[in-house]
Design a protein around this motif. Structure first.
Motif, PDB file in Angstrom:
ATOM      1  N   ALA A   6      17.407  -4.247  -9.431  1.00 46.43           N
ATOM      2  CA  ALA A   6      16.028  -4.147  -8.944  1.00 46.43           C
ATOM      3  C   ALA A   6      15.522  -2.724  -9.073  1.00 46.43           C
ATOM      4  O   ALA A   6      16.260  -1.772  -8.820  1.00 46.43           O
ATOM      5  CB  ALA A   6      15.945  -4.593  -7.482  1.00 46.43           C
ATOM      6  N   VAL A   7      14.289  -2.606  -9.471  1.00 46.63           N
ATOM      7  CA  VAL A   7      13.562  -1.344  -9.429  1.00 46.63           C
ATOM      8  C   VAL A   7      12.258  -1.686  -8.732  1.00 46.63           C
ATOM      9  O   VAL A   7      11.508  -2.532  -9.187  1.00 46.63           O
ATOM     10  CB  VAL A   7      13.290  -0.775 -10.840  1.00 46.63           C
ATOM     11  N   SER A   8      12.025  -1.079  -7.581  1.00 44.18           N
ATOM     12  CA  SER A   8      10.852  -1.436  -6.782  1.00 44.18           C
ATOM     13  C   SER A   8      10.284  -0.197  -6.113  1.00 44.18           C
ATOM     14  O   SER A   8      10.854   0.892  -6.209  1.00 44.18           O
ATOM     15  CB  SER A   8      11.245  -2.463  -5.716  1.00 44.18           C
ATOM     16  N   ALA A   9       9.187  -0.372  -5.419  1.00 47.40           N
ATOM     17  CA  ALA A   9       8.599   0.744  -4.680  1.00 47.40           C
ATOM     18  C   ALA A   9       9.550   1.245  -3.596  1.00 47.40           C
ATOM     19  O   ALA A   9       9.427   2.379  -3.136  1.00 47.40           O
ATOM     20  CB  ALA A   9       7.269   0.327  -4.076  1.00 47.40           C
ATOM     21  N   ALA A  10      10.527   0.432  -3.208  1.00 52.86           N
ATOM     22  CA  ALA A  10      11.514   0.848  -2.207  1.00 52.86           C
ATOM     23  C   ALA A  10      12.537   1.813  -2.787  1.00 52.86           C
ATOM     24  O   ALA A  10      13.182   2.548  -2.046  1.00 52.86           O
ATOM     25  CB  ALA A  10      12.227  -0.372  -1.625  1.00 52.86           C
ATOM     26  N   LEU A  21      14.604  -4.046   3.039  1.00 59.55           N
ATOM     27  CA  LEU A  21      14.444  -5.392   3.596  1.00 59.55           C
ATOM     28  C   LEU A  21      15.153  -5.531   4.940  1.00 59.55           C
ATOM     29  O   LEU A  21      14.598  -6.066   5.897  1.00 59.55           O
ATOM     30  CB  LEU A  21      14.968  -6.439   2.611  1.00 59.55           C
ATOM     31  N   ILE A  22      16.388  -5.045   5.019  1.00 61.17           N
ATOM     32  CA  ILE A  22      17.160  -5.131   6.262  1.00 61.17           C
ATOM     33  C   ILE A  22      16.485  -4.353   7.386  1.00 61.17           C
ATOM     34  O   ILE A  22      16.422  -4.803   8.527  1.00 61.17           O
ATOM     35  CB  ILE A  22      18.605  -4.637   6.043  1.00 61.17           C
ATOM     36  N   GLU A  23      15.976  -3.159   7.044  1.00 61.56           N
ATOM     37  CA  GLU A  23      15.349  -2.304   8.047  1.00 61.56           C
ATOM     38  C   GLU A  23      13.913  -2.728   8.359  1.00 61.56           C
ATOM     39  O   GLU A  23      13.295  -2.181   9.276  1.00 61.56           O
ATOM     40  CB  GLU A  23      15.356  -0.848   7.555  1.00 61.56           C
ATOM     41  N   GLY A  24      13.382  -3.686   7.621  1.00 58.89           N
ATOM     42  CA  GLY A  24      12.005  -4.116   7.829  1.00 58.89           C
ATOM     43  C   GLY A  24      11.008  -3.028   7.459  1.00 58.89           C
ATOM     44  O   GLY A  24       9.904  -2.978   7.987  1.00 58.89           O
ATOM     45  N   ARG A  25      11.417  -2.167   6.516  1.00 50.71           N
ATOM     46  CA  ARG A  25      10.589  -1.032   6.111  1.00 50.71           C
ATOM     47  C   ARG A  25       9.733  -1.409   4.915  1.00 50.71           C
ATOM     48  O   ARG A  25      10.221  -1.896   3.912  1.00 50.71           O
ATOM     49  CB  ARG A  25      11.502   0.142   5.756  1.00 50.71           C
ATOM     50  N   SER A  26       8.443  -1.182   5.032  1.00 49.61           N
ATOM     51  CA  SER A  26       7.528  -1.461   3.938  1.00 49.61           C
ATOM     52  C   SER A  26       7.589  -0.358   2.888  1.00 49.61           C
ATOM     53  O   SER A  26       7.743   0.814   3.211  1.00 49.61           O
ATOM     54  CB  SER A  26       6.095  -1.566   4.472  1.00 49.61           C
ATOM     55  N   ALA A  27       7.442  -0.745   1.634  1.00 44.85           N
ATOM     56  CA  ALA A  27       7.382   0.227   0.549  1.00 44.85           C
ATOM     57  C   ALA A  27       5.939   0.569   0.193  1.00 44.85           C
ATOM     58  O   ALA A  27       5.687   1.393  -0.661  1.00 44.85           O
ATOM     59  CB  ALA A  27       8.106  -0.316  -0.683  1.00 44.85           C
ATOM     60  N   VAL A  28       5.005  -0.075   0.865  1.00 48.27           N
ATOM     61  CA  VAL A  28       3.598   0.235   0.645  1.00 48.27           C
ATOM     62  C   VAL A  28       3.314   1.607   1.223  1.00 48.27           C
ATOM     63  O   VAL A  28       3.728   1.926   2.330  1.00 48.27           O
ATOM     64  CB  VAL A  28       2.688  -0.825   1.292  1.00 48.27           C
ATOM     65  N   GLN A  29       2.627   2.421   0.446  1.00 44.59           N
ATOM     66  CA  GLN A  29       2.378   3.797   0.853  1.00 44.59           C
ATOM     67  C   GLN A  29       0.891   4.031   1.069  1.00 44.59           C
ATOM     68  O   GLN A  29       0.069   3.169   0.804  1.00 44.59           O
ATOM     69  CB  GLN A  29       2.930   4.739  -0.208  1.00 44.59           C
ATOM     70  N   ALA A  30       0.573   5.209   1.544  1.00 38.98           N
ATOM     71  CA  ALA A  30      -0.819   5.544   1.848  1.00 38.98           C
ATOM     72  C   ALA A  30      -1.669   5.699   0.592  1.00 38.98           C
ATOM     73  O   ALA A  30      -2.882   5.790   0.676  1.00 38.98           O
ATOM     74  CB  ALA A  30      -0.876   6.820   2.681  1.00 38.98           C
ATOM     75  N   ASP A  31      -1.049   5.748  -0.590  1.00 39.29           N
ATOM     76  CA  ASP A  31      -1.807   5.868  -1.829  1.00 39.29           C
ATOM     77  C   ASP A  31      -2.716   4.657  -1.991  1.00 39.29           C
ATOM     78  O   ASP A  31      -2.339   3.534  -1.682  1.00 39.29           O
ATOM     79  CB  ASP A  31      -0.880   5.945  -3.037  1.00 39.29           C
TER      80      ASP A  31
END
Length: 90
Positions: A6-10, A21-31
């Motif tokens: 996988a290559v993703s925003a994460a 995913l485990i941490e429930g952290r979004s890869a969506v950024q303020a950009d």
């Protein structure tokens, strides 16, 4: 499935995505791109002729190479007529 890549925003590999995913952290950024908040996958490090690929193909190749290694495969070990690839993107 024998290998995962996988290559993703994460991040640049499957482990970075798994942790997000485990941490429930979004890869969506303020950009903001075209009016939408977005995340951006890191640029993969490419070698040789791969450097001429467009960004989408380069990201796919980086994920495919990780999946190949994850599966423990070696060059010439497979019959190409018995191989398949599932590719997903947005």
């Amino acid at each position: 499935m024998t290998g995962v890549g996988a290559v993703s925003a994460a991040g640049a590999d499957r482990e970075a995505l798994r942790l997000a995913l485990i941490e429930g952290r979004s890869a969506v950024q303020a950009d903001v791109v075209a009016g939408l908040h977005a995340g951006r996958a890191p640029d993969p490090s490419l070698r040789g002729a791969s450097r001429r690929l467009d960004r989408g193909a380069a990201l796919f190749l980086a994920a495919a190479e990780e999946a190949w290694q994850d599966a423990g495969l070696v060059d010439g070990a497979l019959d190409p007529s018995r191989c398949g690839v599932f590719e997903g993107s947005s």
